[in-house]
Design a protein around this motif. Structure first.
Motif, mmCIF file in Angstrom:
data_model
loop_
_atom_site.group_PDB
_atom_site.id
_atom_site.type_symbol
_atom_site.label_atom_id
_atom_site.label_comp_id
_atom_site.label_asym_id
_atom_site.label_seq_id
_atom_site.Cartn_x
_atom_site.Cartn_y
_atom_site.Cartn_z
ATOM 1 N N CYS A 29 75.176 36.347 45.093
ATOM 2 C CA CYS A 29 74.606 35.310 44.229
ATOM 3 C C CYS A 29 73.901 35.907 43.020
ATOM 4 C CB CYS A 29 73.653 34.411 45.023
ATOM 5 S SG CYS A 29 72.161 35.235 45.634
ATOM 6 N N GLN A 32 76.588 37.076 40.544
ATOM 7 C CA GLN A 32 77.119 35.945 39.787
ATOM 8 C C GLN A 32 76.136 35.506 38.712
ATOM 9 O OE1 GLN A 32 78.456 32.646 42.182
ATOM 10 N NE2 GLN A 32 78.802 31.319 40.411
ATOM 11 N N GLU A 35 76.329 37.753 35.784
ATOM 12 C CA GLU A 35 77.538 37.580 34.983
ATOM 13 C C GLU A 35 77.521 36.305 34.141
ATOM 14 O OE1 GLU A 35 80.837 37.761 37.630
ATOM 15 O OE2 GLU A 35 80.531 39.873 38.138
ATOM 16 N N GLY A 217 78.855 34.090 46.341
ATOM 17 C CA GLY A 217 77.997 33.777 45.200
ATOM 18 C C GLY A 217 77.331 32.436 45.381
#
Length: 249
Positions: A29, A32, A35, A217
């Protein structure tokens, strides 16, 4: 709404490949979030996931990035912590609304917000009970659940930025329903709440956004589609279907 998005600026991220990133950037998580960031679309947001999924890591970092102590406490209290911030708290930044800008730039003593962290809440309640800016009641003379409700009803009652990490830890079924009422009222008042929880009761708060955190994620979902809700529904309908796997040799 005070905050629209939590993110990590590109310049603060390691330049190496993802598999060489340090903890907690290796948690799915968190990777993610690094990103693409995590957006917040409603006044009340629940992070739901298994133990070890990273939801508490996220909430602690959210608190620190907003200027709250990761151990818990109210907004406006001078950040006095002999520990450094968590690794993620050092990296995280907020994209705020105009109301959020005013909230963060206003007088420190007038900011409204609180971070309730179940893991440290009991010791913190004993340390600050009776102090100015907190509650007047002596929580040491209450049950854990009564103490939690005292904190919640006193500190979570005005528009502000509020974070919770598993507040249901000390609450009964009926007390969880009282917290649902409080959360709903906070959302209607203009406050913003982000709460990590294992409770299907809290996650059912009307109008709340739900983000499920797991091995892949995080993703937005509906209450009825949560794995947590599915397991509780199956267990309540037929406990034996689960218990026979852990009680039979």
């Amino acid at each position: 709404m005070l905050a629209r998005r939590a993110y990590i600026p590109d310049e603060l991220l390691p330049s190496e490949a993802t598999d060489s990133w340090p903890w907690p950037l290796t948690v799915p998580c968190v990777a993610q979030l690094a990103e693409e960031g995590m957006t917040f679309e409603r006044p009340i947001t629940f992070l739901v996931g298994e133990n070890g999924s990273g939801k508490s890591t996220l909430v602690e970092a959210f608190a620190e990035a907003w200027g709250l102590d990761a151990r818990g406490g109210r907004a406006g209290r001078k950040y006095v912590n002999d520990r450094p911030k968590t690794p993620l708290g050092e990296l995280l930044r907020w994209e705020t609304t105009s109301a959020g800008v005013r909230h963060k730039s206003g007088a420190r003593t007038k900011r409204r917000g609180y971070f309730l962290r179940a893991e440290t809440a009991f010791g913190f309640m004993e340390a600050v009970s009776g102090m100015r800016g907190y509650w007047e009641e002596d929580t040491s003379e209450m049950s854990h659940g009564e103490g939690f409700l005292t904190v919640l009803s006193t500190m979570f009652r005005e528009p502000g930025f509020y974070l919770m990490d598993e507040p249901e830890a000390a609450l009964s079924f009926k007390s969880c329903l009282r917290l649902v009422s409080l959360l709903h009222d906070l959302g209607e008042s203009g406050a913003q709440v982000i709460c990590a929880t294992h409770s299907p009761i809290l996650a059912a708060t009307p109008g709340a956004d739900i983000i499920e955190v797991g091995d892949d994620g995080f993703r937005r979902t509906k209450w009825a589609d949560l794995e947590l809700v599915d397991h509780w529904r199956r267990y309540m309908n037929n406990p034996t279907a689960y218990l026979r796997y852990i009680t039979e040799e």
